[in-house]
Scaffold this active site. Structure first.
Site: not given
Ligand code: AMP
Length: 192
Positions: A14, A91, A130, A136, A147
């Site tokens: 993404k 999400r 990654r 990260r 996740r």
């Molecule tokens: P990402 O970089 O999009 O994979 O997001 C990393 C982490 O941020 C996720 O595993 C969630 O813990 C949190 N997160 C990101 N976006 C959301 C969202 N829309 N709702 C809830 N948690 C989020």
């Protein structure tokens, strides 16, 4: 405005694709993951709360996320923003429903949800790599597994939600970055 959601499991690409898409379509990138990581790096109150969820591989509560996005939409400079690329939001079904209500209120609509398709073995390999390269904190095997479960149970249903509205396009998220980008671009251009 042209408003696009890019959705896929963790590791589906993404973020990588979003960076290419915002350039091509002149969209505003709205990555909730990036926003939260910035809050954590700056050690803000929100960052402190977010970290407790992110480190476990859990989602931040809907209400908090919805408020953040609502704030951004309220303050959007519509004269200058051609559209939004949402990366990581909505999400959950509750977020999707709240988001569509907000968009209605602002006389906007979601044009398309691009669903990146990548199988689980590849997702795990990409995320472990990654983790090694970027450090990260949530890219370790236990958090990755959590996740992926969260994605299956809470995020995947939003594809059906947008499919019912005729807005879902599934795109093969495997292969090289340029090929995936071309597939997504074609899907977006077709919607124009
Ligand atoms: P990402 O970089 O999009 O994979 O997001 C990393 C982490 O941020 C996720 O595993 C969630 O813990 C949190 N997160 C990101 N976006 C959301 C969202 N829309 N709702 C809830 N948690 C989020």
């Amino acid at each position: 405005m042209k408003n696009i959601i890019i959705c896929g499991a963790p590791g589906s690409g993404k973020g990588t694709q979003s960076k290419l898409l915002i350039d091509k379509y002149k969209l505003m990138h709205l990555s909730t993951g990036d926003m939260l990581r910035k809050e954590i790096a700056e050690n803000t109150a929100l960052g402190k709360v977010a970290k407790t969820y992110i480190d476990k591989g859990h989602l931040i509560p809907d209400e908090l996320m919805i408020n953040i996005i609502e704030n951004i939409l309220e303050n959007l400079d519509k004269e200058n923003v051609k559209g939004i690329l949402l990366d990581g939001f909505p999400r959950t079904l509750a977020q999707a429903e709240a988001f569509e209500k907000m968009m209605d209120k602002h006389n906007e609509e979601t044009d398309l949800l691009v669903g990146l398709q990548v199988d689980e073995d590849e997702l795990i390999n990409r995320l472990l790599l990654r983790g090694k390269e970027s450090g990260r904190s949530d890219d370790n095997i236990d958090t990755i597994k959590e996740r992926l479960e969260v994605y299956k149970n809470q995020t995947k249903p939003i594809s059906q939600f947008y499919d019912k509205k005729g807005k879902l396009v599934k795109v093969d998220g495997t292969g090289n970055i340029e090929d995936i980008f071309e597939r997504i671009s074609k899907a977006i251009d077709k919607k124009k």
